[in-house]
Design an enzyme around this catalytic site. Structure first.
Site, PDB file in Angstrom:
ATOM      1  N   LYS A 190       0.892  -1.170   0.000  1.00  0.00           N
ATOM      2  CA  LYS A 190       0.000   0.000   0.000  1.00  0.00           C
ATOM      3  C   LYS A 190       0.925   1.213   0.000  1.00  0.00           C
ATOM      4  O   LYS A 190       1.449   1.607   1.029  1.00  0.00           O
ATOM      5  CB  LYS A 190      -0.868  -0.005   1.251  1.00  0.00           C
ATOM      6  CG  LYS A 190      -2.224   0.655   1.095  1.00  0.00           C
ATOM      7  CD  LYS A 190      -2.195   2.080   0.609  1.00  0.00           C
ATOM      8  CE  LYS A 190      -1.988   3.071   1.729  1.00  0.00           C
ATOM      9  NZ  LYS A 190      -1.917   4.478   1.260  1.00  0.00           N
ATOM     10  N   GLY A 243       6.510   5.069   8.582  1.00  0.00           N
ATOM     11  CA  GLY A 243       5.644   6.245   8.556  1.00  0.00           C
ATOM     12  C   GLY A 243       5.605   6.909   9.921  1.00  0.00           C
ATOM     13  O   GLY A 243       6.565   6.807  10.698  1.00  0.00           O
ATOM     14  N   SER A 244       4.491   7.542  10.210  1.00  0.00           N
ATOM     15  CA  SER A 244       4.417   8.341  11.440  1.00  0.00           C
ATOM     16  C   SER A 244       4.149   7.457  12.660  1.00  0.00           C
ATOM     17  O   SER A 244       3.570   6.372  12.556  1.00  0.00           O
ATOM     18  CB  SER A 244       3.302   9.374  11.307  1.00  0.00           C
ATOM     19  OG  SER A 244       2.057   8.716  11.219  1.00  0.00           O
ATOM     20  N   THR A 245       4.525   7.958  13.808  1.00  0.00           N
ATOM     21  CA  THR A 245       4.274   7.240  15.062  1.00  0.00           C
ATOM     22  C   THR A 245       2.773   7.102  15.302  1.00  0.00           C
ATOM     23  O   THR A 245       2.304   6.079  15.803  1.00  0.00           O
ATOM     24  CB  THR A 245       4.976   7.972  16.229  1.00  0.00           C
ATOM     25  OG1 THR A 245       6.386   7.983  15.948  1.00  0.00           O
ATOM     26  CG2 THR A 245       4.752   7.275  17.556  1.00  0.00           C
ATOM     27  N   GLY A 248       1.642   4.243  13.365  1.00  0.00           N
ATOM     28  CA  GLY A 248       2.243   3.064  14.012  1.00  0.00           C
ATOM     29  C   GLY A 248       1.391   2.585  15.182  1.00  0.00           C
ATOM     30  O   GLY A 248       1.175   1.384  15.368  1.00  0.00           O
ATOM     31  N   GLU A 265       8.870   1.240  11.495  1.00  0.00           N
ATOM     32  CA  GLU A 265       9.974   2.206  11.416  1.00  0.00           C
ATOM     33  C   GLU A 265       9.325   3.576  11.398  1.00  0.00           C
ATOM     34  O   GLU A 265       8.684   3.944  10.418  1.00  0.00           O
ATOM     35  CB  GLU A 265      10.804   1.921  10.159  1.00  0.00           C
ATOM     36  CG  GLU A 265      12.211   2.461  10.256  1.00  0.00           C
ATOM     37  CD  GLU A 265      12.326   3.854   9.702  1.00  0.00           C
ATOM     38  OE1 GLU A 265      12.218   4.819  10.499  1.00  0.00           O
ATOM     39  OE2 GLU A 265      12.504   3.982   8.490  1.00  0.00           O
ATOM     40  N   CYS A 299      13.221  10.373   7.966  1.00  0.00           N
ATOM     41  CA  CYS A 299      12.965   9.991   9.365  1.00  0.00           C
ATOM     42  C   CYS A 299      14.205  10.216  10.220  1.00  0.00           C
ATOM     43  O   CYS A 299      14.100  10.514  11.405  1.00  0.00           O
ATOM     44  CB  CYS A 299      12.511   8.542   9.432  1.00  0.00           C
ATOM     45  SG  CYS A 299      13.560   7.421   8.512  1.00  0.00           S
ATOM     46  N   GLU A 399       8.518  16.295  15.385  1.00  0.00           N
ATOM     47  CA  GLU A 399       9.154  15.977  14.104  1.00  0.00           C
ATOM     48  C   GLU A 399       8.590  16.936  13.061  1.00  0.00           C
ATOM     49  O   GLU A 399       7.378  16.966  12.832  1.00  0.00           O
ATOM     50  CB  GLU A 399       8.843  14.528  13.720  1.00  0.00           C
ATOM     51  CG  GLU A 399       9.549  14.119  12.445  1.00  0.00           C
ATOM     52  CD  GLU A 399       9.341  12.653  12.099  1.00  0.00           C
ATOM     53  OE1 GLU A 399       8.222  12.160  12.260  1.00  0.00           O
ATOM     54  OE2 GLU A 399      10.318  12.014  11.649  1.00  0.00           O
TER      55      GLU A 399
END
Ligand code: NDP
Length: 496
Positions: A190, A243-245, A248, A265, A299, A399
């Site tokens: 995706k 991607g983003s936390t 996640g 990650e 990142c 971030e």
């Protein structure tokens, strides 16, 4: 004005059929599409299919069929050969893939070619090699009666969901598809709704490399629809996510139900520390590369620069001078050194954080604005450097994922280690010093998955990459990543 090469323009005409399932390209069943915009101009250059749960279900079903009927039993040497052929094809088509990546992400063409495409081919070759080298162990068991021979097998998991962000699409396909296929799994990719173009070509090249239909599938679409459908799907055995936390965390919540394995990650707010005994020219170049590569949308970006007061003024002046000289432009223009941000959404996010820095009292040393003139319609942001940043400001904690550097001052080694570690993130860190003992002492105490000593942003497929704390779970790259796409079976043989 930049010209889109005719072959690429022709490809862009057909991207509404961006879903690849069982080797066939198709539209979304709903007929819905998403506009593809060139971030350098803001113009629509194509459209991709907006796939959703229906397409994910089809893709997972086909990937499972390909897993059971073919790929898991394909001989390791044949899997290795197929991945090596795919690497060759990626290299042979690097110009076209790099052009697509630049049109989609915005980064300069040289960067797409020599960073993204170079590492994509190299990573595939590395993972290809593991196909013939993954093995189990023999265990020296001591049963209470009799005797036994015990060995382990490393078996594939099944269908892997690879959810990939927009900053390094091609590269991340190879980081996920490489180890998944080498170990006998099949994949549903995706890509990000902002950058799906190279995913289509990657899936086509996989077929051309002799990888059977259904082994590599692509479902384009929105994260909240196609992405969410992957993480909720009971047929997915592992999610490999970058991607983003925030996303996640959603994946962790969803996999509490499905029990899918995860590799996450996630983001970072990485510390780059310059001690007064460092080679300052190298440290300045490292700081620039650390924050401005890919417009800061990395990142691992070194977004918190800690500089000792003895060299603070000199370092800040040198960085600002070089930052102001960076040539902004469309990624396909030959003299461009820095391109636009990926999307209007990302530009608004970065501009908002820059404004917060000003409002909270930090000093803008250079940049801080959107460029005007010819660049105004694109999603450009000037390379920006802040000083007088306090540790509790938003630009010090969040971030930013843009070309924005916050420079801090520190006095003592212990103090800078504590401040570097005072972040929920822990992806990477860097230290610039010529004192060998200090370098290793500090490296050991930094809470980060990677520490660079007198270097920045260097990676290799052999070396695990991933985060401490909120920067993730598990590792990409290296043998650790390869093992995470397998499960261990212990086989007991009664020798009595
Ligand atoms: P996201 O985490 O939303 O996007 C990463 C991937 O996850 C994309 O493919 C996205 O699809 C997909 N996704 C989004 N929502 C879901 C969901 N509910 N279930 C499954 N998949 C989903 O990052 P953003 O694009 O929103 O970027 C936001 C911030 O995240 C950036 O500013 C940056 O700070 C950080 N980031 C970090 C990256 C890294 O390399 N670690 C990479 C990208 C972003 P879609 O794009 O279609 O929504």
């Amino acid at each position: 004005m930049v010209e889109i090469p005719p072959a690429v323009a022709k490809f862009l005409d057909g991207t509404h059929q961006s879903i690849v399932i069982g080797g066939e390209r198709r539209e979304a069943r709903s007929g819905n599409t998403i506009d593809v915009r060139d971030p350098g101009t803001g113009e629509v250059i194509g459209r991709i299919a907006a796939g959703g749960p229906d397409e994910i279900d089809l893709a997972v079903g086909d990937a499972r069929r390909a897993f059971e009927e073919e790929w898991r039993d394909t001989k390791p040497a044949a899997r290795e050969r197929a991945l090596l052929t795919l690497a060759d094809l990626v290299e042979a088509n690097a110009e076209e893939l790099a052009t697509l990546e630049t049109l989609d992400v915005g980064k300069p063409l040289t960067e797409s070619l020599y960073v993204d495409l170079h590492y994509a081919a190299t990573s595939l070759r590395y993972f290809a090699g593991w196909a013939t080298k993954i093995s189990g162990d023999v265990h020296p068991v001591s049963p209470p009666v009799g005797d036994a021979f015990v060995y382990t097998r490393r078996e594939p998991l099944g269908v892997v969901g690879a959810i990939v962000p927009w900053n390094y699409p091609m590269l991340f396909y190879t980081w996920k598809v490489g180890p998944a296929l080498a170990t006998g799994n099949t994949v549903v990719i995706k890509p990000s709704e902002f950058t799906s173009l190279t995913a289509i070509r990657f899936a086509e090249l996989a077929l051309e490399a002799g990888i059977p239909p259904g082994v590599v599938n692509v479902v384009t679409g929105y994260g909240a629809e196609a992405g969410q459908a992957i993480i909720d799907h009971p047929g997915i055995a592992k999610i490999s996510f970058t991607g983003s936390t925030a996303t996640g965390r959603k994946i962790l919540a969803a996999t509490a139900n499905t029990m899918a394995k995860v590799t996450l990650e996630l983001g970072g707010k990485s510390a780059n520390i310059i001690f007064p005994d460092a080679d300052l020219d190298a440290a300045v170049q490292g700081a620039l590369f650390g924050i401005f590569l890919n417009q800061g949308q990395v990142c691992a970006a070194g977004s918190r620069l800690f500089v000792h007061p003895a060299v603070h003024k000199e370092v800040v002046e040198a960085i600002a001078q070089e930052a102001e000289a960076i040539v902004l432009g469309h990624g396909l223009a030959p003299d461009t050194q820095m391109g636009p941000l990926v999307s209007d959404v990302q530009l608004a996010r970065v501009a908002g954080l820059v404004d917060s820095g000003r409002q909270q009292g930090a000093t803008v040393v250079c940049g801080g604005e959107r460029p005007g003139g010819d660049l105004a319609p694109g999603y450009f942001m000037q390379p920006t450097v802040f000083t007088d940043v306090k540790d509790d400001m938003r630009i010090a904690r969040e971030e930013i994922f843009g070309p924005v550097l916050s420079v801090f001052s520190f006095d003592e080694e212990d103090e800078v280690i504590a401040r570097a570690n005072a972040s929920r993130y822990g992806l990477v860190a860097a230290v610039w010093t010529n004192d060998l003992k200090r370098a290793h002492r500090v490296a050991a105490q930094l809470e980060a998955g990677t520490v660079w000593l007198n270097a920045y942003n260097v990676l290799d497929p052999t070396t695990p990459f991933g985060g401490y704390k909120d920067s993730g779970i598990g590792r990409d790259l290296g043998l650790e990543a390869v093992h995470s796409f397998t499960q261990t079976k212990s086989v007991w043989v009664n020798l009595d």
